[in-house]
Every structure is written in C-alpha cells, then in structure tokens.
Write an enzyme that holds these catalytic residues in place. Structure first.
Site, PDB file in Angstrom:
ATOM      1  CD  GLU A   1      12.457  -5.314  -5.439  1.00  0.00           C
ATOM      2  OE1 GLU A   1      13.046  -4.748  -4.515  1.00  0.00           O
ATOM      3  OE2 GLU A   1      12.961  -5.507  -6.555  1.00  0.00           O
TER       4      GLU A   1
ATOM      5  CD1 TRP B   1       0.012  -1.518   3.081  1.00  0.00           C
ATOM      6  CD2 TRP B   1       0.707   0.603   3.263  1.00  0.00           C
ATOM      7  NE1 TRP B   1       0.865  -1.447   4.167  1.00  0.00           N
ATOM      8  CE2 TRP B   1       1.299  -0.154   4.301  1.00  0.00           C
ATOM      9  CE3 TRP B   1       0.998   1.970   3.176  1.00  0.00           C
ATOM     10  CZ2 TRP B   1       2.172   0.400   5.241  1.00  0.00           C
ATOM     11  CZ3 TRP B   1       1.864   2.521   4.105  1.00  0.00           C
ATOM     12  CH2 TRP B   1       2.442   1.741   5.124  1.00  0.00           C
ATOM     13  CG  ASN B   2       5.135   1.274   0.739  1.00  0.00           C
ATOM     14  OD1 ASN B   2       4.805   0.576  -0.221  1.00  0.00           O
ATOM     15  ND2 ASN B   2       6.356   1.273   1.226  1.00  0.00           N
TER      16      ASN B   2
ATOM     17  CD  GLU C   1      10.619  -2.163   6.653  1.00  0.00           C
ATOM     18  OE1 GLU C   1       9.924  -3.165   6.885  1.00  0.00           O
ATOM     19  OE2 GLU C   1      10.782  -1.711   5.524  1.00  0.00           O
TER      20      GLU C   1
ATOM     21  N   GLY D   1       6.557  -6.453  -0.433  1.00  0.00           N
ATOM     22  CA  GLY D   1       5.860  -6.401   0.853  1.00  0.00           C
ATOM     23  C   GLY D   1       6.792  -6.829   1.961  1.00  0.00           C
ATOM     24  CB  SER D   2       6.097  -7.831   5.401  1.00  0.00           C
ATOM     25  OG  SER D   2       5.167  -8.851   5.153  1.00  0.00           O
TER      26      SER D   2
ATOM     27  CE  LYS E   1      -3.505  -9.302  -2.603  1.00  0.00           C
ATOM     28  NZ  LYS E   1      -3.676  -8.157  -1.698  1.00  0.00           N
ATOM     29  N   PRO E   2      -3.559  -6.090  -5.512  1.00  0.00           N
ATOM     30  CG  PRO E   2      -5.193  -4.416  -5.739  1.00  0.00           C
ATOM     31  CD  PRO E   2      -4.847  -5.829  -6.163  1.00  0.00           C
TER      32      PRO E   2
ATOM     33  CB  CYS F   1      10.987  -0.690   1.441  1.00  0.00           C
ATOM     34  SG  CYS F   1      11.061  -0.133  -0.249  1.00  0.00           S
TER      35      CYS F   1
HETATM   36  P1  NAD Z   1       2.471  -7.153   3.576  1.00  0.00           P
HETATM   37  O1  NAD Z   1       3.496  -8.189   3.330  1.00  0.00           O
HETATM   38  O2  NAD Z   1       1.582  -7.306   4.735  1.00  0.00           O
HETATM   39  O3  NAD Z   1       1.518  -6.993   2.316  1.00  0.00           O
HETATM   40  C1  NAD Z   1       2.007  -6.853   1.017  1.00  0.00           C
HETATM   41  C2  NAD Z   1       1.054  -7.522   0.045  1.00  0.00           C
HETATM   42  O4  NAD Z   1       1.009  -8.922   0.339  1.00  0.00           O
HETATM   43  C3  NAD Z   1      -0.387  -7.036   0.137  1.00  0.00           C
HETATM   44  O5  NAD Z   1      -0.945  -7.002  -1.157  1.00  0.00           O
HETATM   45  C4  NAD Z   1      -1.077  -8.098   0.967  1.00  0.00           C
HETATM   46  O6  NAD Z   1      -2.438  -8.205   0.689  1.00  0.00           O
HETATM   47  C5  NAD Z   1      -0.348  -9.340   0.499  1.00  0.00           C
HETATM   48  N1  NAD Z   1      -0.362 -10.461   1.454  1.00  0.00           N
HETATM   49  C6  NAD Z   1      -0.372 -10.420   2.796  1.00  0.00           C
HETATM   50  N2  NAD Z   1      -0.400 -11.672   3.306  1.00  0.00           N
HETATM   51  C7  NAD Z   1      -0.413 -12.523   2.256  1.00  0.00           C
HETATM   52  C8  NAD Z   1      -0.402 -13.931   2.121  1.00  0.00           C
HETATM   53  N3  NAD Z   1      -0.403 -14.752   3.172  1.00  0.00           N
HETATM   54  N4  NAD Z   1      -0.400 -14.464   0.883  1.00  0.00           N
HETATM   55  C9  NAD Z   1      -0.373 -13.649  -0.212  1.00  0.00           C
HETATM   56  N5  NAD Z   1      -0.376 -12.321  -0.141  1.00  0.00           N
HETATM   57  C10 NAD Z   1      -0.381 -11.747   1.073  1.00  0.00           C
HETATM   58  O7  NAD Z   1       3.292  -5.795   3.625  1.00  0.00           O
HETATM   59  P2  NAD Z   1       2.725  -4.321   3.866  1.00  0.00           P
HETATM   60  O8  NAD Z   1       2.670  -4.064   5.315  1.00  0.00           O
HETATM   61  O9  NAD Z   1       1.520  -4.061   3.065  1.00  0.00           O
HETATM   62  O10 NAD Z   1       3.888  -3.462   3.184  1.00  0.00           O
HETATM   63  C11 NAD Z   1       4.956  -2.973   3.886  1.00  0.00           C
HETATM   64  C12 NAD Z   1       6.197  -3.822   3.631  1.00  0.00           C
HETATM   65  O11 NAD Z   1       6.553  -3.780   2.249  1.00  0.00           O
HETATM   66  C13 NAD Z   1       7.395  -3.294   4.366  1.00  0.00           C
HETATM   67  O12 NAD Z   1       8.121  -4.331   4.953  1.00  0.00           O
HETATM   68  C14 NAD Z   1       8.217  -2.629   3.268  1.00  0.00           C
HETATM   69  O13 NAD Z   1       9.578  -2.527   3.544  1.00  0.00           O
HETATM   70  C15 NAD Z   1       7.936  -3.500   2.112  1.00  0.00           C
HETATM   71  N6  NAD Z   1       8.224  -2.806   0.868  1.00  0.00           N
HETATM   72  C16 NAD Z   1       9.312  -3.210   0.153  1.00  0.00           C
HETATM   73  C17 NAD Z   1       9.645  -2.554  -1.026  1.00  0.00           C
HETATM   74  C18 NAD Z   1      10.828  -2.991  -1.825  1.00  0.00           C
HETATM   75  O14 NAD Z   1      10.903  -2.637  -2.980  1.00  0.00           O
HETATM   76  N7  NAD Z   1      11.738  -3.776  -1.287  1.00  0.00           N
HETATM   77  C19 NAD Z   1       8.849  -1.502  -1.485  1.00  0.00           C
HETATM   78  C20 NAD Z   1       7.736  -1.113  -0.731  1.00  0.00           C
HETATM   79  C21 NAD Z   1       7.443  -1.792   0.449  1.00  0.00           C
END
Ligand code: NAD
Length: 446
Positions: free
Chosen positions: A219, A119-120, A348, A197-198, A143-144, A253
């Site tokens: 990422e 979402w960021n 983080e 994501g995370s 899948k956003p 991130c």
């Molecule tokens: P998140 O991992 O909770 O969610 C990211 C995505 O994954 C969302 O679309 C979410 O719906 C999906 N998701 C969550 N659980 C899932 C599962 N079990 N199976 C499949 N999909 C699932 O992360 P967040 O809190 O939304 O985003 C923040 C994180 O993203 C931070 O750790 C940040 O550092 C990282 N990030 C990394 C980069 C990069 O380029 N390295 C860029 C932006 C953000």
C-alpha cells in the site's frame, strides 16, 4: 520526547521469527470460532482503552485529538469486521468427471507474516493488516514506524490482555528499520510481507521478496486527483475537499493532492474553499478545538512548505491569508494558477496545501487525472449520472469517490494500482491476501 522504546536489531528479529513460527504452528490449529472470539475480545479491549490510544497517537505524531479518537474507532472496526469474517473462510467441492474421485479446494493460512506500517495512521494501518492475518490463522510480526511505536506496543498489550497469545502478534520496534527487515525478508519462514509506506521503500522490499518468493501486499504513495464538474453541488464539494485534503494535516495517502475545477465554477468554488480554509483552527494537537496540528517532523514540514514556495516562485497565487506559524506547522493554504511544472503536481505533498487547476472538458480532466505514475484514490463531483459512471470507469485508480471524499470503510477493498502498489486491504478481499489455495484430489478405494 514522550517515551523510550527498545531499539531492536538482528538478534531480536531472529527471535521474533522463531516466535512467529512457533505461534503459527499453534494458531493455525485453532478453530475459526476461537480466533473470532479472541478478535472480538481484542476489539472490546481496544474500545475500553480508546482515550489512552487516542492521546498516545496524538502525542506521538501530532494528530488532533478529535481525529485521533476517530482513528481508534476506525482501527477497531477492522477487529470487529474480521472477527465476523474469520468464520466465513470456506472452500469448495468441485464436480468430478471420475466417479471414484472427490475434488476439494481448501483455503489455508499462508504462514508467519511481517507487517511494516507508517506513522500517519498509527493504529488503523496495523489493525487493517493484523486483523485479517489473525482471522485467517497467520501469526504476525509488526514493525511500526519509528515516529509512532508506542501505539503499536499498546495494541499488542491489549491483544494479550484480551487473551491473545504473545507469539501470535508481536511488535518489533527499531530505529534502523532495514536492520530488522533484512533479517525477516531473508527468512524463509516468513511467508508474507504486507507493507504500507512510501513507493521507493515498497519497491525495494518487492525486489527483495523474490529471493524467498514471499506473498506481497504493498500500500504505497498516492497523488489523488479531485475533479469538480460544473454541475456539482459546490457547497458539498467544498465540504468534502475540506475533509479529504485537510484531515490529518493532509498527511493521508488518499487525500486530494490535485484539485481540478471546471472553468465555469472555478471562481465560486475557489472563493468558498478559501473562506473555509481561512477558518481552519491551527493549534496544538491536545486542544479539543484544533483542526490542523503540526506535521510529523521537520522533514515533513520542509517538504510541504517547499511545495508552496516552489509553486509561488513559478507563478501560482496564494488565495488564503498568510498566517504566522513556526515549528513543525505549515499554514493551511489554497493555491491558484497551478501548472504541471510545479513540484506539487508531481509528488505527494503530505501537508495542508490545496492546489487548484482549471479544466474545460471531461476528456481533459480524465487525461490530467490519469497522467501520473500513481493510482490509489481519485474523486469526482457531478450530479450527472452518466458522467459519474463514465469518469469513475475511466479513472486509473484503485478507489474512486463519487461525490464522496471519505470512502474508507472496513468492508470495502482499499488499495492502489501502478506505483501505488498491489493487493487489497479490507473486506473479504483483504483476508484473501493471507490465504493460500490448496487443491486436494482424493481417489476413493473400492
Ligand atoms: P516510509 O516508507 O518511510 O516508512 C514506512 C515504514 O517503512 C516505516 O515503518 C519505516 O520504518 C519502514 N522502512 C523505511 N525504510 C525501510 C527499509 N529500507 N526497509 C524496511 N522498512 C523500512 O513511509 P512514511 O514516510 O513513514 O509514510 C508515508 C508514506 O506512506 C506516504 O507515501 C503515504 O502515501 C504512504 N501511505 C500509504 C497508504 C496506503 O494505504 N496506500 C496508507 C498510509 C500511508
């Protein structure tokens, strides 16, 4: 609430995979020049819709409106860049030791792609994946994040307005992401997954991908060190910490999470940074003057606030003035006397909190910077050319900014090492993630 969107599940995920497969069969046969023209038209449509996109993402996740406009420009730059790059995917003819054989190397699209985004950066994290994927000839299902689905839907609408086939770029929104992603992870037709994501979710998907041997790009989280040496231009370093740490309320991130300052300039640096942070305007995201908006959620706010509280309880000092904030807001904060046992040094923060740590030698700074499982972005500030080269080579990170707190551009590789993931997005490196290499050996008759 600003909008309601569909909550998709297993049936819609299967349908999306069927569509993506059909879309891919047709899309892979288009010429690179056709794909390039469509990406250019999508770029144009996106720029015409800049204000709508900016307002939407600002309302969805609280990004200050001025930053949201900047994100639209950044996100669109990937469409333009990969429109150009689509025409530069070429192969090789290899010399042969057999007079009657011709050896060719082709680069072909991997197939239907699943892209899962956070979402960021609700627009840029999508275009940075979809543009190279489409340029290479893949179809993509996005899948956003649950917190920012409308920006994604708008991007898909603009793609179709520009003439793009609906089956080639689809968006599937879901409240329970695992329900949708499990179906797509298990589907053999989905040949690649690209995830931002995370780290825990990234590792979970990586493990799942083995069963169907998908290509993976991950990422993941960061924990960026920012090293300021005593020969640095202090004013410039403070300005770049402000840009790096406080952009998007610190929910980035690559944003500086640990600021190491050489002891000789610690007081001067702390004073200037504190003054700059005290001047930051905290406010509603739609206010043109706002520099720090609310964090994305209650959970996000609680995490950042707990890092401040934990540090203060363990002996850190708050240098910035206290401010009255409520809701999802966290007061922008500078902390001194930060030590390694504090949460903020281990995880983080994803919030507007800048911890300062003193160091004495270059070796000590590099060792501290590398003492983390993460390896996305790192920054260093110095006017000594030798030190800049030595330290940037020694830092165990995918991206290093030397006197530069904002290194992201569409033509450069973006990505991390260690627990920050694998693969690169951006530039000619980013399109390789969507291409398979095929060797064709031909024996000539006669
Ligand atoms: P998140 O991992 O909770 O969610 C990211 C995505 O994954 C969302 O679309 C979410 O719906 C999906 N998701 C969550 N659980 C899932 C599962 N079990 N199976 C499949 N999909 C699932 O992360 P967040 O809190 O939304 O985003 C923040 C994180 O993203 C931070 O750790 C940040 O550092 C990282 N990030 C990394 C980069 C990069 O380029 N390295 C860029 C932006 C953000």
């Amino acid at each position: 609430m600003i909008a309601e969107v569909a909550d998709c599940g297993v049936a819609q995920a299967k349908l999306a995979a069927d569509n993506a497969q059909r879309g891919f069969e047709a899309w892979r046969k288009t010429t690179a020049f056709e794909r390039s023209a469509l990406l250019k038209a999508w770029h144009q449509a996106m720029m015409e819709a800049k204000e709508v996109l900016a307002v939407t993402m600002s309302r969805e996740m609280g990004k200050p409106i001025r930053e949201a406009r900047g994100e639209v420009d950044y996100a669109a730059s990937f469409l333009e860049w990969y429109a150009e790059q689509a025409k530069r995917v070429d192969g090789d003819i290899l010399p042969s030791q057999h007079p009657d054989k011709r050896l060719a190397v082709l680069r072909q699209p991997v197939g239907p792609v699943l892209a899962i985004t956070p979402w960021n950066f609700p627009a840029a994290m999508i275009t940075r994946k979809v543009a190279p994927g489409l340029a290479a000839g893949c179809s993509v299902i996005v899948k956003p994040a649950e917190q920012a689905p409308v920006t994604a839907l708008l991007l898909a609408q603009l793609w179709q307005q520009a003439g793009g086939p609906a089956e080639v770029f689809q968006v599937i929104t879901a409240e329970r992401p695992a329900a949708v992603s499990d179906v797509l992870m298990e589907d053999r037709r989905i040949r690649k997954v690209t995830f931002t994501g995370s780290t825990p979710v990234g590792k979970h998907l990586y493990a799942k991908s083995a069963a169907t041997m998908k290509r993976m790009s991950l990422e993941l989280g960061g924990h960026a060190p920012f090293l300021v040496f005593d020969d640095a231009d202090i004013e410039a370093a403070v300005a770049e910490v402000m840009a790096s740490k406080f952009r998007n309320g610190g929910q980035t991130c690559v944003c500086a999470n640990r600021i190491y300052v050489q002891r000789g300039i610690l007081d001067a640096f702390s004073e200037r940074l504190t003054a700059a942070v005290d001047e930051l305007r905290v406010g509603q995201p739609d206010d043109e003057t706002t520099q720090i908006g609310p964090l994305v959620s209650q959970a996000g706010r609680n995490k950042a606030q707990s890092h401040i509280d934990d540090a203060l309880a363990k002996g850190a000092r708050r240098l910035t003035a206290e401010r009255e904030v409520d809701g999802f807001f966290v007061a922008p904060t500078v902390l001194a006397d930060v030590t390694n046992d504090m949460q903020i040094m281990q995880e983080e923060t994803f919030g507007p909190v800048a911890p300062l740590i003193a160091f004495d030698s270059e070796e000590e700074a590099v060792a501290a910077a590398n003492a983390t499982p993460f390896g996305l972005a790192a920054y260093l500030w110095t006017r000594n050319l030798g030190r800049a080269a030595r330290v940037s080579e020694a830092l165990d990170y995918g991206i290093v900014g030397v006197n530069d707190g904002a290194p992201s551009v569409p033509q450069a590789p973006f990505g991390g090492v260690k627990d920050s993931g694998l693969g690169r997005e951006g530039g000619r490196y980013g399109i390789d993630e969507y291409l398979d290499t095929k060797f064709v050996s031909t024996r000539l008759d006669g």
